[in-house]
Write an enzyme that holds these catalytic residues in place. Structure first.
Site, PDB file in Angstrom:
ATOM      1  N   LYS A  38      -1.967  13.788 -26.759  1.00  0.00           N
ATOM      2  CA  LYS A  38      -0.569  13.525 -27.263  1.00  0.00           C
ATOM      3  C   LYS A  38      -0.287  12.363 -26.994  1.00  0.00           C
ATOM      4  O   LYS A  38      -0.688  11.605 -25.978  1.00  0.00           O
ATOM      5  CB  LYS A  38       0.101  14.538 -26.768  1.00  0.00           C
ATOM      6  CG  LYS A  38       0.409  14.794 -25.512  1.00  0.00           C
ATOM      7  CD  LYS A  38       1.328  15.812 -25.292  1.00  0.00           C
ATOM      8  CE  LYS A  38       1.415  15.996 -23.562  1.00  0.00           C
ATOM      9  NZ  LYS A  38       2.152  17.611 -23.343  1.00  0.00           N
ATOM     10  N   ARG A 136      11.412  26.480 -22.908  1.00  0.00           N
ATOM     11  CA  ARG A 136      11.459  25.393 -23.956  1.00  0.00           C
ATOM     12  C   ARG A 136      10.968  25.754 -25.184  1.00  0.00           C
ATOM     13  O   ARG A 136      11.970  26.341 -26.023  1.00  0.00           O
ATOM     14  CB  ARG A 136      10.238  24.352 -23.399  1.00  0.00           C
ATOM     15  CG  ARG A 136      10.337  23.261 -24.239  1.00  0.00           C
ATOM     16  CD  ARG A 136       9.650  22.116 -23.742  1.00  0.00           C
ATOM     17  NE  ARG A 136       8.097  22.560 -23.524  1.00  0.00           N
ATOM     18  CZ  ARG A 136       7.202  21.436 -23.036  1.00  0.00           C
ATOM     19  NH1 ARG A 136       7.628  20.291 -22.616  1.00  0.00           N
ATOM     20  NH2 ARG A 136       5.831  21.865 -22.873  1.00  0.00           N
ATOM     21  N   HIS A 165       2.987  27.942 -20.702  1.00  0.00           N
ATOM     22  CA  HIS A 165       3.143  26.539 -20.087  1.00  0.00           C
ATOM     23  C   HIS A 165       3.758  26.855 -18.692  1.00  0.00           C
ATOM     24  O   HIS A 165       4.943  27.406 -18.898  1.00  0.00           O
ATOM     25  CB  HIS A 165       3.680  25.753 -20.830  1.00  0.00           C
ATOM     26  CG  HIS A 165       3.631  24.112 -20.651  1.00  0.00           C
ATOM     27  ND1 HIS A 165       2.226  23.550 -20.062  1.00  0.00           N
ATOM     28  CD2 HIS A 165       4.363  23.115 -20.266  1.00  0.00           C
ATOM     29  CE1 HIS A 165       2.622  22.442 -19.806  1.00  0.00           C
ATOM     30  NE2 HIS A 165       3.819  22.020 -20.158  1.00  0.00           N
ATOM     31  N   ARG A 221      -5.744  23.098 -20.111  1.00  0.00           N
ATOM     32  CA  ARG A 221      -5.282  22.021 -20.711  1.00  0.00           C
ATOM     33  C   ARG A 221      -4.874  20.911 -19.736  1.00  0.00           C
ATOM     34  O   ARG A 221      -4.168  20.765 -18.915  1.00  0.00           O
ATOM     35  CB  ARG A 221      -3.967  22.417 -21.470  1.00  0.00           C
ATOM     36  CG  ARG A 221      -3.986  23.648 -22.463  1.00  0.00           C
ATOM     37  CD  ARG A 221      -2.838  23.845 -23.242  1.00  0.00           C
ATOM     38  NE  ARG A 221      -1.499  23.988 -22.493  1.00  0.00           N
ATOM     39  CZ  ARG A 221      -1.192  25.181 -22.028  1.00  0.00           C
ATOM     40  NH1 ARG A 221      -1.732  26.237 -22.250  1.00  0.00           N
ATOM     41  NH2 ARG A 221      -0.071  25.104 -21.241  1.00  0.00           N
ATOM     42  N   TYR A 265      17.054 -15.038 -17.181  1.00  0.00           N
ATOM     43  CA  TYR A 265      18.526 -14.781 -17.619  1.00  0.00           C
ATOM     44  C   TYR A 265      19.379 -14.508 -16.516  1.00  0.00           C
ATOM     45  O   TYR A 265      19.048 -13.786 -15.276  1.00  0.00           O
ATOM     46  CB  TYR A 265      18.545 -13.598 -18.769  1.00  0.00           C
ATOM     47  CG  TYR A 265      17.943 -14.010 -19.891  1.00  0.00           C
ATOM     48  CD1 TYR A 265      18.580 -15.083 -20.752  1.00  0.00           C
ATOM     49  CD2 TYR A 265      16.813 -13.218 -20.542  1.00  0.00           C
ATOM     50  CE1 TYR A 265      18.132 -15.251 -22.046  1.00  0.00           C
ATOM     51  CE2 TYR A 265      16.154 -13.800 -21.468  1.00  0.00           C
ATOM     52  CZ  TYR A 265      16.728 -14.654 -22.454  1.00  0.00           C
ATOM     53  OH  TYR A 265      16.311 -15.061 -23.674  1.00  0.00           O
ATOM     54  N   CYS A 310      12.403 -10.613 -19.082  1.00  0.00           N
ATOM     55  CA  CYS A 310      12.649 -10.936 -20.332  1.00  0.00           C
ATOM     56  C   CYS A 310      11.942  -9.688 -21.448  1.00  0.00           C
ATOM     57  O   CYS A 310      11.118  -9.022 -20.833  1.00  0.00           O
ATOM     58  CB  CYS A 310      12.549 -12.408 -20.760  1.00  0.00           C
ATOM     59  SG  CYS A 310      12.840 -13.562 -19.738  1.00  0.00           S
ATOM     60  N   ASP A 312       9.752 -10.620 -23.456  1.00  0.00           N
ATOM     61  CA  ASP A 312       8.329 -10.842 -23.813  1.00  0.00           C
ATOM     62  C   ASP A 312       7.713 -11.547 -22.737  1.00  0.00           C
ATOM     63  O   ASP A 312       6.325 -11.752 -22.545  1.00  0.00           O
ATOM     64  CB  ASP A 312       8.114 -11.918 -25.065  1.00  0.00           C
ATOM     65  CG  ASP A 312       9.009 -11.699 -25.968  1.00  0.00           C
ATOM     66  OD1 ASP A 312       9.248 -10.514 -26.584  1.00  0.00           O
ATOM     67  OD2 ASP A 312       9.889 -12.469 -26.471  1.00  0.00           O
TER      68      ASP A 312
HETATM   69  C1  LIG Z   1       1.236  17.757 -22.293  1.00  0.00           C
HETATM   70  C2  LIG Z   1       0.992  19.197 -22.060  1.00  0.00           C
HETATM   71  C3  LIG Z   1      -0.112  19.539 -21.398  1.00  0.00           C
HETATM   72  C4  LIG Z   1      -0.997  18.510 -20.498  1.00  0.00           C
HETATM   73  O1  LIG Z   1      -0.460  18.321 -19.196  1.00  0.00           O
HETATM   74  P1  LIG Z   1      -0.873  17.425 -17.782  1.00  0.00           P
HETATM   75  O2  LIG Z   1       0.147  17.654 -17.029  1.00  0.00           O
HETATM   76  O3  LIG Z   1      -0.881  15.917 -18.502  1.00  0.00           O
HETATM   77  O4  LIG Z   1      -2.097  17.980 -17.570  1.00  0.00           O
HETATM   78  C5  LIG Z   1      -0.826  20.687 -21.307  1.00  0.00           C
HETATM   79  N1  LIG Z   1       0.012  21.754 -22.060  1.00  0.00           N
HETATM   80  C6  LIG Z   1       1.145  21.555 -22.779  1.00  0.00           C
HETATM   81  C7  LIG Z   1       1.551  22.644 -23.596  1.00  0.00           C
HETATM   82  C8  LIG Z   1       1.646  19.950 -22.829  1.00  0.00           C
HETATM   83  O5  LIG Z   1       2.488  20.074 -23.565  1.00  0.00           O
END
Ligand SMILES: *Cc1c(COP(=O)(O)O)cnc(C)c1O
Length: 370
Positions: A38, A136, A165, A221, A265, A310, A312
């Protein structure tokens, strides 16, 4: 340096490191890996990182949004790909045509996915998300069995996975994650008992995968781990992972600024004596934060950014690198000589996490792949 002349600021991305880290994590966990790509693979470039992770043995890819999944498909990526967030009903037809697997957690999601699949003569592959404590997205654990049963009975749906998660797998306190794991285990057992267990049960992000072997299930994941970044100070990567990203720029000017002169600046920095000041072709529009206390590497030495960053450009005090000349390489993230600046160090300075540092590097910064 090869690219110094071509780009003002660029990322050097080591695809071999991403391949290696994916394979390393798979060996470490003894399960399949979903490479989470992602947000342009946390700044590393979505499609390039995805291909490297697949070469390292990733069985799945994960994207946050349908837009990201469609883009990966446009880039020719055909691997199994789960959309981890909500897919608006308006995008379901496209998502199914692109064979994206969908995260679902409410009855209206099932009905919309089923209707969209039937309308196009396809099936919709879904992963049921269960909320075990992140609060969530996800179904309450008590509703999981009924939703799984509904998935089984809607002919256009294929129940491919069930997942949850963790909110606190990257912390030293193990209690919250153990509680989530226990809740999720109960859900999995109830599905098992009802003959509704799908092929892919998954729960752990990188931190969860490393610190909670019991939470590895069929698939872990991983985002941060495959990029060779530490999940947190409490859950560092084990030996053998390599950071995949370096962020570089060049000195476009080096000059002596007379004592008592204001720099950049607001003249927020005033030279105390005649000082060698360099100009670097990177700024906050590239994602280099406009805060005090930044350091970069020049000539293998750690040198402070002075004055305001700045849009850039920014300015560097070169006392520690007296040989510095225009055209020299500047390292914002990565190694030079014996020095290294990690995303973790920059995150501490910016009051954030390494994830936000690399995700915040903007499109304007060229990506150069090795
Ligand atoms: C982003 C995400 C992950 C990955 O998490 P890491 O800490 O980068 O390994 C796994 N599961 C879900 C649902 C996520 O949104």
């Amino acid at each position: 340096m090869l690219h110094a002349a071509r780009h003002s600021t660029w990322l050097e991305i080591d695809l071999e490191a991403i391949r290696h880290n994916t394979s390393r994590l798979r060996d470490e966990c003894g399960t399949e890996v979903m490479a989470v790509v992602k947000a342009g693979a946390y700044g590393h470039g979505g499609a390039m990182a995805a291909r490297a992770a697949l070469r390292g043995g990733a069985a799945w890819l994960g994207a946050a949004r349908v837009e990201e999944g469609l883009e990966l498909r446009r880039q020719g990526i055909v691997a199994p790909l789960l959309i981890l967030g909500f897919t608006p009903p308006e995008r379901l037809a496209e998502a199914l045509e692109a064979r994206l697997s969908l995260t679902v957690w409410r009855i209206d999601h099932l009905e919309a996915a089923s209707a969209a699949a039937s309308a196009s003569g396809r099936t919709a592959a879904v992963h049921l998300k269960v909320d075990t404590g992140m609060n969530r997205i996800g179904a309450p654990p008590a509703e999981a069995l009924a939703l799984a049963s509904r998935i089984r009975h809607l002919p256009a749906l294929v129940g491919q996975g069930v997942y949850t998660h963790f909110a606190r797998a990257d912390e030293t306190d193990r209690t919250p994650t153990q509680k989530q794991q226990a809740t999720f285990s109960e859900v999995v057992h109830s599905l098992d008992a009802a003959g509704l267990r799908p092929e892919w049960i998954h729960a752990a992000n990188t931190a969860g995968a490393l610190a909670y072997p019991e939470a590895r299930w069929d698939l872990v994941r991983s985002g941060v781990g495959i990029y060779g970044m530490h999940p947190s100070p409490a859950v560092p990567l084990p030996e053998g992972f390599e950071p995949a990203l370096q962020w570089k720029s060049t000195l476009t000017e080096v000059k002596t600024v007379a004592a008592g002169s204001g720099v950049s600046y607001g003249h927020a920095y005033v030279t105390r004596r005649d000082e060698r000041i360099g100009t670097v072709a990177v700024g906050y529009a590239d994602g280099f934060r406009r805060v005090d206390g930044n350091f970069v590497l020049v000539g293998g030495k750690r040198v402070p950014i002075v004055g305001r960053v700045c849009m850039d450009q920014c300015l560097v005090q070169l006392d520690a690198a007296p040989e510095a000349r225009p055209g020299d390489e500047v390292v914002l993230l990565g190694a030079q000589g014996d020095e290294r600046i990690g995303a973790e160090e920059v995150a501490r300075r910016w009051g954030t996490i390494n994830y936000e540092v690399t995700c915040g590097i903007t499109e304007r910064v060229a990506r150069v792949y090795r």
